[in-house]
Scaffold this motif. Structure first.
Motif, PDB file in Angstrom:
ATOM      1  N   PHE A 221       1.027 -57.228 -46.239  1.00 11.82           N
ATOM      2  CA  PHE A 221       1.346 -56.091 -45.373  1.00 11.82           C
ATOM      3  C   PHE A 221       2.416 -56.548 -44.390  1.00 11.82           C
ATOM      4  CE2 PHE A 221      -3.273 -55.344 -46.295  1.00 11.82           C
ATOM      5  CZ  PHE A 221      -3.079 -54.278 -47.167  1.00 11.82           C
ATOM      6  N   GLU A 222       3.398 -55.719 -44.197  1.00  8.94           N
ATOM      7  CA  GLU A 222       4.548 -56.108 -43.383  1.00  8.94           C
ATOM      8  C   GLU A 222       4.512 -55.567 -41.957  1.00  8.94           C
ATOM      9  OE1 GLU A 222       8.078 -55.009 -45.448  1.00  8.94           O
ATOM     10  OE2 GLU A 222       7.742 -56.378 -47.137  1.00  8.94           O
ATOM     11  N   ASP A 223       3.580 -54.681 -41.634  1.00  5.82           N
ATOM     12  CA  ASP A 223       3.609 -54.022 -40.325  1.00  5.82           C
ATOM     13  C   ASP A 223       2.329 -54.205 -39.524  1.00  5.82           C
ATOM     14  OD1 ASP A 223       2.159 -52.579 -42.119  1.00  5.82           O
ATOM     15  OD2 ASP A 223       3.059 -50.633 -41.675  1.00  5.82           O
ATOM     16  N   ILE A 224       1.507 -55.184 -39.850  1.00  5.86           N
ATOM     17  CA  ILE A 224       0.338 -55.512 -39.043  1.00  5.86           C
ATOM     18  C   ILE A 224       0.349 -57.018 -38.783  1.00  5.86           C
ATOM     19  CG2 ILE A 224      -1.062 -53.584 -39.869  1.00  5.86           C
ATOM     20  CD1 ILE A 224      -2.495 -55.510 -41.735  1.00  5.86           C
ATOM     21  N   THR A 225      -0.327 -57.427 -37.720  1.00  6.99           N
ATOM     22  CA  THR A 225      -0.362 -58.843 -37.355  1.00  6.99           C
ATOM     23  C   THR A 225      -1.646 -59.488 -37.859  1.00  6.99           C
ATOM     24  OG1 THR A 225      -1.473 -58.518 -35.226  1.00  6.99           O
ATOM     25  CG2 THR A 225       0.931 -58.268 -35.269  1.00  6.99           C
ATOM     26  N   ALA A 226      -1.597 -60.799 -38.021  1.00  3.93           N
ATOM     27  CA  ALA A 226      -2.764 -61.543 -38.497  1.00  3.93           C
ATOM     28  C   ALA A 226      -3.903 -61.489 -37.489  1.00  3.93           C
ATOM     29  CB  ALA A 226      -2.366 -62.995 -38.778  1.00  3.93           C
ATOM     30  N   ASP A 227      -3.583 -61.545 -36.196  1.00  6.45           N
ATOM     31  CA  ASP A 227      -4.631 -61.477 -35.174  1.00  6.45           C
ATOM     32  C   ASP A 227      -5.347 -60.137 -35.204  1.00  6.45           C
ATOM     33  OD1 ASP A 227      -4.670 -63.985 -34.116  1.00  6.45           O
ATOM     34  OD2 ASP A 227      -3.286 -63.566 -32.486  1.00  6.45           O
ATOM     35  N   VAL A 324      -8.249 -66.114 -46.978  1.00  9.24           N
ATOM     36  CA  VAL A 324      -7.239 -66.865 -46.246  1.00  9.24           C
ATOM     37  C   VAL A 324      -6.135 -65.886 -45.852  1.00  9.24           C
ATOM     38  CG1 VAL A 324      -6.143 -67.587 -48.414  1.00  9.24           C
ATOM     39  CG2 VAL A 324      -5.607 -68.795 -46.300  1.00  9.24           C
ATOM     40  N   ILE A 325      -5.731 -65.937 -44.598  1.00 16.92           N
ATOM     41  CA  ILE A 325      -4.687 -65.064 -44.060  1.00 16.92           C
ATOM     42  C   ILE A 325      -3.535 -65.949 -43.590  1.00 16.92           C
ATOM     43  CG2 ILE A 325      -4.121 -63.272 -42.372  1.00 16.92           C
ATOM     44  CD1 ILE A 325      -7.152 -62.722 -42.157  1.00 16.92           C
ATOM     45  N   LYS A 326      -2.360 -65.668 -44.082  1.00 16.50           N
ATOM     46  CA  LYS A 326      -1.172 -66.446 -43.700  1.00 16.50           C
ATOM     47  C   LYS A 326      -0.112 -65.488 -43.169  1.00 16.50           C
ATOM     48  CE  LYS A 326       2.366 -69.620 -45.507  1.00 16.50           C
ATOM     49  NZ  LYS A 326       2.200 -70.599 -44.423  1.00 16.50           N
ATOM     50  N   GLY A 330       4.269 -65.732 -36.990  1.00 17.83           N
ATOM     51  CA  GLY A 330       3.235 -66.092 -36.035  1.00 17.83           C
ATOM     52  C   GLY A 330       2.065 -65.128 -36.100  1.00 17.83           C
ATOM     53  N   PHE A 331       0.963 -65.512 -35.472  1.00 21.14           N
ATOM     54  CA  PHE A 331      -0.245 -64.688 -35.498  1.00 21.14           C
ATOM     55  C   PHE A 331      -0.033 -63.337 -34.824  1.00 21.14           C
ATOM     56  CE2 PHE A 331      -2.332 -69.003 -35.632  1.00 21.14           C
ATOM     57  CZ  PHE A 331      -2.740 -68.903 -36.952  1.00 21.14           C
ATOM     58  N   HIS A 332       0.866 -63.276 -33.826  1.00 20.69           N
ATOM     59  CA  HIS A 332       1.077 -62.043 -33.075  1.00 20.69           C
ATOM     60  C   HIS A 332       2.255 -61.226 -33.604  1.00 20.69           C
ATOM     61  CE1 HIS A 332      -1.842 -63.485 -30.157  1.00 20.69           C
ATOM     62  NE2 HIS A 332      -1.182 -64.614 -30.078  1.00 20.69           N
ATOM     63  N   GLU A 333       2.901 -61.699 -34.656  1.00 15.58           N
ATOM     64  CA  GLU A 333       4.066 -61.004 -35.199  1.00 15.58           C
ATOM     65  C   GLU A 333       3.693 -60.257 -36.470  1.00 15.58           C
ATOM     66  OE1 GLU A 333       7.845 -63.294 -35.004  1.00 15.58           O
ATOM     67  OE2 GLU A 333       6.541 -64.955 -34.447  1.00 15.58           O
ATOM     68  N   PRO A 334       4.320 -59.101 -36.715  1.00 14.66           N
ATOM     69  CA  PRO A 334       3.971 -58.315 -37.904  1.00 14.66           C
ATOM     70  C   PRO A 334       4.302 -59.064 -39.196  1.00 14.66           C
ATOM     71  CG  PRO A 334       5.203 -56.986 -36.316  1.00 14.66           C
ATOM     72  CD  PRO A 334       5.302 -58.408 -35.859  1.00 14.66           C
ATOM     73  N   GLY A 335       3.471 -58.826 -40.201  1.00 18.51           N
ATOM     74  CA  GLY A 335       3.685 -59.405 -41.517  1.00 18.51           C
ATOM     75  C   GLY A 335       2.663 -60.464 -41.867  1.00 18.51           C
ATOM     76  N   LEU A 336       1.969 -60.298 -43.008  1.00 17.66           N
ATOM     77  CA  LEU A 336       0.973 -61.286 -43.421  1.00 17.66           C
ATOM     78  C   LEU A 336       0.731 -61.194 -44.920  1.00 17.66           C
ATOM     79  CD1 LEU A 336      -2.039 -59.771 -44.039  1.00 17.66           C
ATOM     80  CD2 LEU A 336      -1.876 -59.419 -41.575  1.00 17.66           C
ATOM     81  N   VAL A 372      -5.448 -49.535 -42.642  1.00 19.56           N
ATOM     82  CA  VAL A 372      -5.230 -48.388 -41.754  1.00 19.56           C
ATOM     83  C   VAL A 372      -5.941 -48.607 -40.423  1.00 19.56           C
ATOM     84  CG1 VAL A 372      -5.630 -45.913 -41.471  1.00 19.56           C
ATOM     85  CG2 VAL A 372      -4.877 -46.804 -43.681  1.00 19.56           C
ATOM     86  N   ALA A 373      -7.153 -49.162 -40.478  1.00 19.60           N
ATOM     87  CA  ALA A 373      -7.883 -49.440 -39.241  1.00 19.60           C
ATOM     88  C   ALA A 373      -7.140 -50.448 -38.375  1.00 19.60           C
ATOM     89  CB  ALA A 373      -9.282 -49.955 -39.571  1.00 19.60           C
ATOM     90  N   THR A 374      -6.491 -51.427 -39.002  1.00 19.82           N
ATOM     91  CA  THR A 374      -5.702 -52.401 -38.244  1.00 19.82           C
ATOM     92  C   THR A 374      -4.510 -51.727 -37.578  1.00 19.82           C
ATOM     93  OG1 THR A 374      -6.344 -54.088 -39.859  1.00 19.82           O
ATOM     94  CG2 THR A 374      -4.552 -54.626 -38.370  1.00 19.82           C
ATOM     95  N   LYS A 375      -3.859 -50.834 -38.316  1.00 22.26           N
ATOM     96  CA  LYS A 375      -2.740 -50.086 -37.733  1.00 22.26           C
ATOM     97  C   LYS A 375      -3.208 -49.245 -36.541  1.00 22.26           C
ATOM     98  CE  LYS A 375       0.765 -48.716 -39.640  1.00 22.26           C
ATOM     99  NZ  LYS A 375       2.223 -48.871 -39.395  1.00 22.26           N
ATOM    100  N   ASN A 376      -4.340 -48.559 -36.706  1.00 21.92           N
ATOM    101  CA  ASN A 376      -4.867 -47.711 -35.625  1.00 21.92           C
ATOM    102  C   ASN A 376      -5.283 -48.549 -34.426  1.00 21.92           C
ATOM    103  OD1 ASN A 376      -4.490 -45.448 -37.236  1.00 21.92           O
ATOM    104  ND2 ASN A 376      -6.586 -45.460 -38.014  1.00 21.92           N
TER     105      ASN A 376
END
Length: 425
Positions: A221-227, A324-326, A330-336, A372-376
């Motif tokens: 996903f390109e528009d959510i952060t790992a955190d 595993v999430i990569k 960075g953890f606070h930047e979009p894309g994972l 979707v929940a992460t986006k919301n």
């Protein structure tokens, strides 16, 4: 006479000084108290209750040193914070804690993510119209005592070579986290095979037992952060809001050892009509490696005396999952990227078409709802932060102490002038 007037003037001045000092302290204390309340409200709105607890634990472990740590804990005890004792909930974490070595099973998943730019499809993945191929990497075999995969077909056919021989520790940065002892039992020497690809999800499967498979899901996903993605999965209160299949989701116990990040959870999952609901009691543990920029989540079935199997529900005891999430950066930047591997044995015979329905329809839908929940969550947090900063007054007019805060000695002079009789002016 002159001495009496001098003493009287000192008393009056001292009284005025004490009154101004008291007023100054009250003003500053009230302002600081309000600031602390605003900060707690702000961080709770941004991170949630569970995130606020984790933030406090991290600060407590890293910043507070004795004797200040003891003083703070005494203060916490005074305000009535309830801290559970080890084993007070009937669960022995020393025996049931998930082992950190479970995360070593994700090494191939990390290598798969890193090699995505050069990923090539095998013949079976091409026939299944897969986007990516995990088989070539995931099915590599190593000789005993070696970690380098065998290249020739003769070496791969060697009885001493196996897929499990390729596993080696990840050397994760876990600081002082307890090691744990409970291991996931998986059929590592069985080969992965392509299953299907749908939307952004690619799924492979591996036979664990007769007619029972574990599944591996990859997506990016390109528009959510790992955190945020981690928060949505670990915040039970929020999951009750976005996961309509979770009829019950309760935290049974939390590991009291700092840095363990382990929880015991009860979960009742709604199934379609004509089928009984499934329920789980499972341990969850996650770690976050700041150096390698990786997040790991591990789940495994467990038991608890307060949550026995109930009639009308099917208790799933043989269950485990690894994720595993990569992040891209960075953890606070979009894309994972993430790779999820999971397995559960429902305990009763289920028709193959129902199993296929669960895997091909329910799992992608669940992961889509999680996305979707992460986006919301990110959107609502941004709105809360905006509203909070608009209403967050660094200095409130009710507690500024007016000009006295800048110069309370000057206020004394003004009070003396104002208190003089009209005849003296």
């Amino acid at each position: 006479m002159l001495l009496n007037r001098f003493v009287l003037a000192i008393k009056n001045q001292s009284r005025e000084t004490l009154r101004a000092w008291s007023y100054q302290c009250e003003s500053i204390f009230a302002q600081r108290s309000r600031r602390i309340q605003q900060l707690f409200s702000f961080y709770q709105s941004v991170y949630g209750t569970q995130g606020l607890k984790q933030l406090w634990r991290a600060y407590y472990r890293r910043e507070l040193q004795p004797p200040l740590r003891g003083m703070v804990m005494s203060a916490v005890g005074l305000v009535g914070l309830n801290i559970k004792r080890l084993g007070s909930d009937g669960f022995d974490w020393n025996k049931e804690r998930l082992a950190l070595s479970n995360f070593d099973m994700c090494r191939r998943d990390i290598e798969f993510i890193n090699a995505l730019p050069h990923n090539q499809l095998c013949e079976r993945c091409q026939s299944k119209k897969m986007k990516y191929c995990y088989c070539q990497l995931g099915n590599q075999r190593c000789k005993k005592g070696q970690t380098k995969p065998s290249t020739s077909k003769e070496a791969e056919a060697d009885a001493e070579s196996s897929i499990s021989n390729c596993q080696r520790p990840l050397d994760l940065d876990v600081r002082n986290a307890p090691a744990g002892s409970v291991r996931i039992q998986a059929q590592d020497d069985q080969k992965w095979e392509p299953y299907f690809s749908k939307n952004e999800f690619s799924i492979w499967r591996r036979q664990e037992r007769s007619s029972l498979y574990s599944y591996k899901v990859y997506a990016r996903f390109e528009d959510i952060t790992a955190d945020d993605f981690l928060h949505v999965q670990t915040d039970l209160d929020y999951r009750r809001q976005w996961d309509d299949t979770a009829l019950r989701l309760e935290l049974i116990s939390e590991d009291p050892v700092p840095g363990s990040n382990s929880h015991l959870i009860y979960w009742e999952m709604q199934w379609p009509r004509l089928f009984a609901n499934r329920d789980y009691v499972y341990c969850r543990r996650y770690i976050k490696d700041e150096n390698k920029k990786l997040i790991f989540i591990c789940n495994r079935g467990a038991t608890h005396n307060s949550y026995p199997a109930l009639s009308g529900k099917v208790r799933v005891t043989d269950y485990w999952s690894l994720m595993v999430i990569k992040p891209f950066r960075g953890f606070h930047e979009p894309g994972l990227h993430f790779v999820l591997t999971y397995y559960d044995d429902p305990g009763i015979p289920i028709p193959q078409n129902i199993k296929s329905w669960v895997t091909q329809k329910q799992m992608p839908e669940f992961l889509t709802k999680m996305y979707v929940a992460t986006k919301n969550f990110a959107c609502s947090r941004a709105i809360k932060m905006k509203d909070m900063f608009h209403g967050f007054a660094l200095i409130n007019d009710d507690y500024t102490a007016n000009e006295q805060r800048g110069s309370w000695l000057g206020s004394l002079n003004r009070r003396k002038v104002n208190s003089k009789p009209e005849a003296e002016r």
